[in-house]
Write an enzyme that holds these catalytic residues in place. Sequence first.
Site, mmCIF file in Angstrom:
data_model
loop_
_atom_site.group_PDB
_atom_site.id
_atom_site.type_symbol
_atom_site.label_atom_id
_atom_site.label_comp_id
_atom_site.label_asym_id
_atom_site.label_seq_id
_atom_site.Cartn_x
_atom_site.Cartn_y
_atom_site.Cartn_z
ATOM 1 N N GLN A 260 -6.163 -22.241 30.348
ATOM 2 C CA GLN A 260 -6.639 -22.319 31.676
ATOM 3 C C GLN A 260 -5.842 -21.493 32.639
ATOM 4 O O GLN A 260 -6.360 -21.190 33.828
ATOM 5 C CB GLN A 260 -6.526 -23.949 32.355
ATOM 6 C CG GLN A 260 -7.687 -24.637 31.466
ATOM 7 C CD GLN A 260 -7.759 -25.934 32.112
ATOM 8 O OE1 GLN A 260 -7.143 -26.828 31.650
ATOM 9 N NE2 GLN A 260 -8.522 -26.168 33.028
ATOM 10 N N LEU B 222 -10.468 -28.459 36.216
ATOM 11 C CA LEU B 222 -10.011 -27.540 37.147
ATOM 12 C C LEU B 222 -10.684 -26.084 36.968
ATOM 13 O O LEU B 222 -10.550 -25.140 37.590
ATOM 14 C CB LEU B 222 -8.565 -27.319 37.220
ATOM 15 C CG LEU B 222 -7.778 -28.700 37.429
ATOM 16 C CD1 LEU B 222 -6.256 -28.522 37.234
ATOM 17 C CD2 LEU B 222 -8.122 -29.132 38.740
ATOM 18 N N GLU C 175 -8.328 -32.376 27.126
ATOM 19 C CA GLU C 175 -7.410 -31.299 27.315
ATOM 20 C C GLU C 175 -7.480 -30.669 25.910
ATOM 21 O O GLU C 175 -7.081 -29.180 25.542
ATOM 22 C CB GLU C 175 -6.023 -31.547 27.635
ATOM 23 C CG GLU C 175 -5.823 -32.081 29.214
ATOM 24 C CD GLU C 175 -6.386 -31.056 30.243
ATOM 25 O OE1 GLU C 175 -6.413 -29.897 30.001
ATOM 26 O OE2 GLU C 175 -6.957 -31.480 30.874
ATOM 27 N N HIS D 104 -10.090 -28.117 25.023
ATOM 28 C CA HIS D 104 -9.668 -26.800 25.581
ATOM 29 C C HIS D 104 -9.051 -25.869 24.517
ATOM 30 O O HIS D 104 -9.084 -24.643 24.621
ATOM 31 C CB HIS D 104 -8.733 -26.792 26.862
ATOM 32 C CG HIS D 104 -9.469 -27.272 28.046
ATOM 33 N ND1 HIS D 104 -10.420 -26.304 28.626
ATOM 34 C CD2 HIS D 104 -9.433 -28.069 29.015
ATOM 35 C CE1 HIS D 104 -10.931 -26.855 29.763
ATOM 36 N NE2 HIS D 104 -10.406 -28.009 30.251
#
Length: 158
Positions: free
Chosen positions: A52, A90, A132, A135
């Site tokens: 990210q 986010l 997470e 990701h």
Amino acid sequence: MAIRKILIFGEDDILRKHSRPVEKFDKRLGMLLDDMADTMYHADGAGLAAVQVGVLKRCVVIDVGDGLIELVNPVIVESSGAAVNPEGCLSIPGRRCTVERPTHVVVRAQDRKGRAIELTGDEFLAMAVCHELDHLDGIVYTDKMIEDVTDQFDQEKK
Ligand code: ZN
């Protein structure tokens, strides 16, 4: 310590890429993890994966209110239960969607020094870990979306 730019899904293809295992447990990795924590707290998030901030390394930081957790090369070795809850990301600002996740996970990982660690997560922590870790394989939570509940959250804010 620095706040890095959080990449936005749809604007940056890197969020679809697979992250590579961390092999060097050096100062650079420590700096990355420090920056990731700063960036997560600054953005008021509960978790952040390296991808990210544009780094294809298998590491994540999580804080669901019980302190900072750093996971390097994490792998889920056990999971059970299922619950549907709203999530946010986010990298996908302004949206909330429900996703089904396990309610209990056990993760094997390494710390920033390369030492083996094991983490047990229940409820919100289990959800954050799964979000997470996805990701790291180029998956975003909206891929698993059951229902878009963004409107409900907007109403709550008013
Ligand atoms: Zn996310």
